[in-house]
Design a protein around this motif. Structure first.
Motif, mmCIF file in Angstrom:
data_model
loop_
_atom_site.group_PDB
_atom_site.id
_atom_site.type_symbol
_atom_site.label_atom_id
_atom_site.label_comp_id
_atom_site.label_asym_id
_atom_site.label_seq_id
_atom_site.Cartn_x
_atom_site.Cartn_y
_atom_site.Cartn_z
ATOM 1 N N PRO A 127 0.810 -1.230 0.000
ATOM 2 C CA PRO A 127 0.000 0.000 0.000
ATOM 3 C C PRO A 127 0.840 1.275 0.000
ATOM 4 O O PRO A 127 0.371 2.324 -0.447
ATOM 5 C CB PRO A 127 -0.839 -0.121 1.281
ATOM 6 C CG PRO A 127 -0.156 -1.155 2.107
ATOM 7 C CD PRO A 127 0.507 -2.081 1.151
ATOM 8 N N HIS A 128 2.071 1.192 0.478
ATOM 9 C CA HIS A 128 2.934 2.371 0.481
ATOM 10 C C HIS A 128 3.299 2.815 -0.931
ATOM 11 O O HIS A 128 3.758 3.947 -1.118
ATOM 12 C CB HIS A 128 4.210 2.092 1.276
ATOM 13 C CG HIS A 128 3.985 2.003 2.754
ATOM 14 N ND1 HIS A 128 3.747 3.102 3.543
ATOM 15 C CD2 HIS A 128 3.950 0.930 3.583
ATOM 16 C CE1 HIS A 128 3.587 2.726 4.801
ATOM 17 N NE2 HIS A 128 3.703 1.405 4.851
ATOM 18 N N ALA A 129 3.118 1.949 -1.911
ATOM 19 C CA ALA A 129 3.419 2.309 -3.294
ATOM 20 C C ALA A 129 2.391 3.284 -3.862
ATOM 21 O O ALA A 129 2.603 3.850 -4.943
ATOM 22 C CB ALA A 129 3.481 1.056 -4.156
ATOM 23 N N ILE A 130 1.290 3.487 -3.155
ATOM 24 C CA ILE A 130 0.229 4.400 -3.586
ATOM 25 C C ILE A 130 0.279 5.655 -2.725
ATOM 26 O O ILE A 130 0.368 5.559 -1.493
ATOM 27 C CB ILE A 130 -1.146 3.718 -3.477
ATOM 28 C CG1 ILE A 130 -1.142 2.400 -4.259
ATOM 29 C CG2 ILE A 130 -2.246 4.637 -3.980
ATOM 30 C CD1 ILE A 130 -2.355 1.535 -3.976
ATOM 31 N N GLU A 131 0.210 6.810 -3.339
ATOM 32 C CA GLU A 131 0.296 8.066 -2.587
ATOM 33 C C GLU A 131 -0.887 8.187 -1.632
ATOM 34 O O GLU A 131 -2.049 8.058 -2.031
ATOM 35 C CB GLU A 131 0.309 9.251 -3.546
ATOM 36 C CG GLU A 131 0.490 10.590 -2.850
ATOM 37 C CD GLU A 131 0.427 11.745 -3.816
ATOM 38 O OE1 GLU A 131 0.368 12.902 -3.354
ATOM 39 O OE2 GLU A 131 0.433 11.505 -5.045
ATOM 40 N N ALA A 132 -0.587 8.428 -0.353
ATOM 41 C CA ALA A 132 -1.618 8.447 0.679
ATOM 42 C C ALA A 132 -2.671 9.517 0.419
ATOM 43 O O ALA A 132 -3.874 9.268 0.546
ATOM 44 C CB ALA A 132 -0.977 8.663 2.046
ATOM 45 N N SER A 133 -2.244 10.728 0.062
ATOM 46 C CA SER A 133 -3.198 11.816 -0.130
ATOM 47 C C SER A 133 -4.139 11.532 -1.299
ATOM 48 O O SER A 133 -5.340 11.842 -1.236
ATOM 49 C CB SER A 133 -2.466 13.135 -0.348
ATOM 50 O OG SER A 133 -1.626 13.069 -1.486
ATOM 51 N N ALA A 134 -3.617 10.929 -2.371
ATOM 52 C CA ALA A 134 -4.464 10.607 -3.516
ATOM 53 C C ALA A 134 -5.473 9.519 -3.161
ATOM 54 O O ALA A 134 -6.644 9.586 -3.550
ATOM 55 C CB ALA A 134 -3.594 10.165 -4.687
ATOM 56 N N TRP A 135 -5.003 8.491 -2.436
ATOM 57 C CA TRP A 135 -5.915 7.416 -2.006
ATOM 58 C C TRP A 135 -7.020 7.973 -1.114
ATOM 59 O O TRP A 135 -8.205 7.691 -1.330
ATOM 60 C CB TRP A 135 -5.128 6.337 -1.267
ATOM 61 C CG TRP A 135 -5.975 5.208 -0.763
ATOM 62 C CD1 TRP A 135 -6.755 5.217 0.370
ATOM 63 C CD2 TRP A 135 -6.173 3.927 -1.364
ATOM 64 N NE1 TRP A 135 -7.411 4.013 0.514
ATOM 65 C CE2 TRP A 135 -7.066 3.209 -0.532
ATOM 66 C CE3 TRP A 135 -5.653 3.317 -2.511
ATOM 67 C CZ2 TRP A 135 -7.458 1.912 -0.832
ATOM 68 C CZ3 TRP A 135 -6.053 2.019 -2.805
ATOM 69 C CH2 TRP A 135 -6.945 1.333 -1.972
ATOM 70 N N ASP A 136 -6.651 8.762 -0.101
ATOM 71 C CA ASP A 136 -7.644 9.274 0.850
ATOM 72 C C ASP A 136 -8.611 10.250 0.186
ATOM 73 O O ASP A 136 -9.798 10.299 0.553
ATOM 74 C CB ASP A 136 -6.949 9.933 2.036
ATOM 75 C CG ASP A 136 -6.294 8.914 2.968
ATOM 76 O OD1 ASP A 136 -6.658 7.727 2.894
ATOM 77 O OD2 ASP A 136 -5.428 9.308 3.766
ATOM 78 N N ALA A 137 -8.135 11.019 -0.784
ATOM 79 C CA ALA A 137 -9.035 11.915 -1.510
ATOM 80 C C ALA A 137 -10.064 11.105 -2.300
ATOM 81 O O ALA A 137 -11.251 11.469 -2.362
ATOM 82 C CB ALA A 137 -8.236 12.812 -2.442
ATOM 83 N N LEU A 138 -9.635 10.016 -2.880
ATOM 84 C CA LEU A 138 -10.545 9.139 -3.614
ATOM 85 C C LEU A 138 -11.558 8.499 -2.670
ATOM 86 O O LEU A 138 -12.747 8.374 -2.988
ATOM 87 C CB LEU A 138 -9.728 8.065 -4.338
ATOM 88 C CG LEU A 138 -10.356 7.352 -5.534
ATOM 89 C CD1 LEU A 138 -10.774 8.349 -6.603
ATOM 90 C CD2 LEU A 138 -9.387 6.331 -6.093
ATOM 91 N N LEU A 139 -11.088 8.107 -1.503
ATOM 92 C CA LEU A 139 -11.985 7.532 -0.503
ATOM 93 C C LEU A 139 -13.060 8.531 -0.093
ATOM 94 O O LEU A 139 -14.254 8.194 -0.042
ATOM 95 C CB LEU A 139 -11.183 7.077 0.725
ATOM 96 C CG LEU A 139 -11.983 6.618 1.940
ATOM 97 C CD1 LEU A 139 -12.798 5.368 1.606
ATOM 98 C CD2 LEU A 139 -11.055 6.338 3.126
ATOM 99 N N GLU A 140 -12.667 9.758 0.205
ATOM 100 C CA GLU A 140 -13.631 10.762 0.648
ATOM 101 C C GLU A 140 -14.628 11.117 -0.442
ATOM 102 O O GLU A 140 -15.751 11.524 -0.148
ATOM 103 C CB GLU A 140 -12.890 12.021 1.115
ATOM 104 C CG GLU A 140 -12.111 11.824 2.403
ATOM 105 C CD GLU A 140 -12.973 11.261 3.523
ATOM 106 O OE1 GLU A 140 -14.103 11.790 3.740
ATOM 107 O OE2 GLU A 140 -12.549 10.288 4.167
#
Length: 380
Positions: A7-20
């Motif tokens: 999961p660290h291979a995916i940018e955290a901010s981009a993932w969380d923005a998609l989640l929200e």
């Protein structure tokens, strides 16, 4: 579509923005939560959870993603497919590894196909199916999905399965003023039963103390983990989650946890850990354990104290977790949850489809029967 083994291979901010941006976000799909499962050794290849996170981009922008795992078993999922695995193995075909879209050890409904729009969601699902075919996997399973995921899976011909959970909901137009106001809406026998169970705990000299977020100290987390381990030992099992996972939660997601500690004088007897979504005002019953027997302490720690807290804090919903018809007697009501399934072999898919048709009719009848036994007073 890309597949990430970490999961660290995916940018955290981009993932969380998609989640929200997804229809039904939960804290359990936050990047920090998934990384904590991975980094703590809780959900890794060695425990049967090999990460295969899927991402889809338009240009350089992440537009869809899913937390996927190659599974070598069916533990920690709460949607049971042991019979499917057994039937396929007896037919001489390997069921495992299979591909799972879910939050490990977490039967909480919510978005699984994170996407900016329906087109991205459909493209992601098609990519997941293509990946499964390329890897010669027996099946793909998306568990506890939201309505948008259901529509996307149905459009691509996936099979749907439903199960039942029990959730408490606050009144929409006139929220409960306090726990007594909540009790007043229950039938007489349910009110008496709850009052009796709470009295047993008081008469044992036990009180409950609530600690939220940063109030939970390292010593409190240590005590919780002792209780958590004991619960698994009593069931002749081992915990799914490591102590390090909860240490990471305390450091990075403290605001999402509420701990109830049962005390008798200076003695700590047990506890329950509740997950929180403060933004959506939703609480989730998660873990419980006790070091000494106290009559009805489980009900107090896992239902009554959390519900009392939810009412006081103006929370909208408390999800009691998987299974447990006894929760209805505590003011929780049946809720249907859904999963979607793709099976590679047409004959196997056809057999499972026939089974799901029968099972689905049974679940629907079961929910109808449960709703006839509502713990709440019926309107005059």
């Amino acid at each position: 579509m890309r597949i990430a083994g970490d999961p660290h291979a995916i940018e955290a901010s981009a993932w969380d923005a998609l989640l929200e941006a997804s229809p039904a976000p939960t804290p359990f799909l936050r990047h920090a939560f998934l990384c904590a499962l991975h980094d703590s050794g809780s959900a890794v290849a060695e425990t049967g959870w090999t990460p295969c996170f899927a991402t889809l981009e338009r240009g350089d922008v992440l537009v869809a993603a899913a937390a996927l795992y190659l599974k070598s078993h069916s533990y920690g999922e709460y949607v049971f497919d042991w019979a499917w695995a057994d039937a396929w193995e007896r037919a001489g075909r390997p069921y495992y590894p299979k591909l799972l879209g879910a939050v490990p050890f977490t039967p909480v409904p919510g978005s699984r196909l994170l996407a900016v729009d329906d087109d991205a969601r459909a493209a992601l699902l098609a990519g997941i199916e293509q990946f499964a075919r390329a890897q010669a996997l027996s099946s793909v399973h998306l568990l506890f999905i939201d309505e948008a995921d259901r529509r996307a899976a149905e459009a691509q011909g996936w099979l749907e399965r439903s199960t039942v959970q029990f959730h408490w909901r606050n009144r929409e137009h006139r929220p409960y003023a306090d726990f007594d106001d909540f009790l007043a809406g229950l039938t007489r026998d349910k009110r008496r039963k709850i009052a009796q169970e709470r009295r047993y705990v008081r008469e044992a000299g036990v009180t409950m103390r609530a600690l939220a977020g940063a109030q939970i100290t390292g010593a409190d987390w240590d005590f919780f983990y002792r209780c958590y381990q004991r619960t698994y030992r009593e069931h002749r099992s081992t915990p799914y989650l490591t102590r390090d996972f909860f240490a990471r939660m305390a450091r990075g997601m403290a605001e999402h946890w509420l701990l109830f500690i049962a005390e008798r004088g200076d003695e700590r007897l047990g506890c329950s850990l509740i997950a929180l979504d403060p933004a959506c005002r939703v609480a989730y019953g998660r873990y419980w354990g006790a070091l000494a027997p106290v009559r009805c302490l489980h009900f107090e720690a896992c239902y009554y104290a959390p519900l009392e807290w939810c009412i006081a804090q103006g929370y909208l919903r408390f999800e009691g977790g998987a299974q447990g018809e006894h929760k209805m007697a505590r003011g929780l009501e049946p809720v249907r949850t859904f999963s979607s399934h793709w099976l590679a072999h047409p004959a196997f898919a056809d057999a499972v489809a026939r089974f799901l048709e029968r099972e689905g009719a049974g679940v629907e009848a079961y929910v109808d029967e449960l709703e006839q036994r509502t713990p709440f007073k019926r309107p005059a």
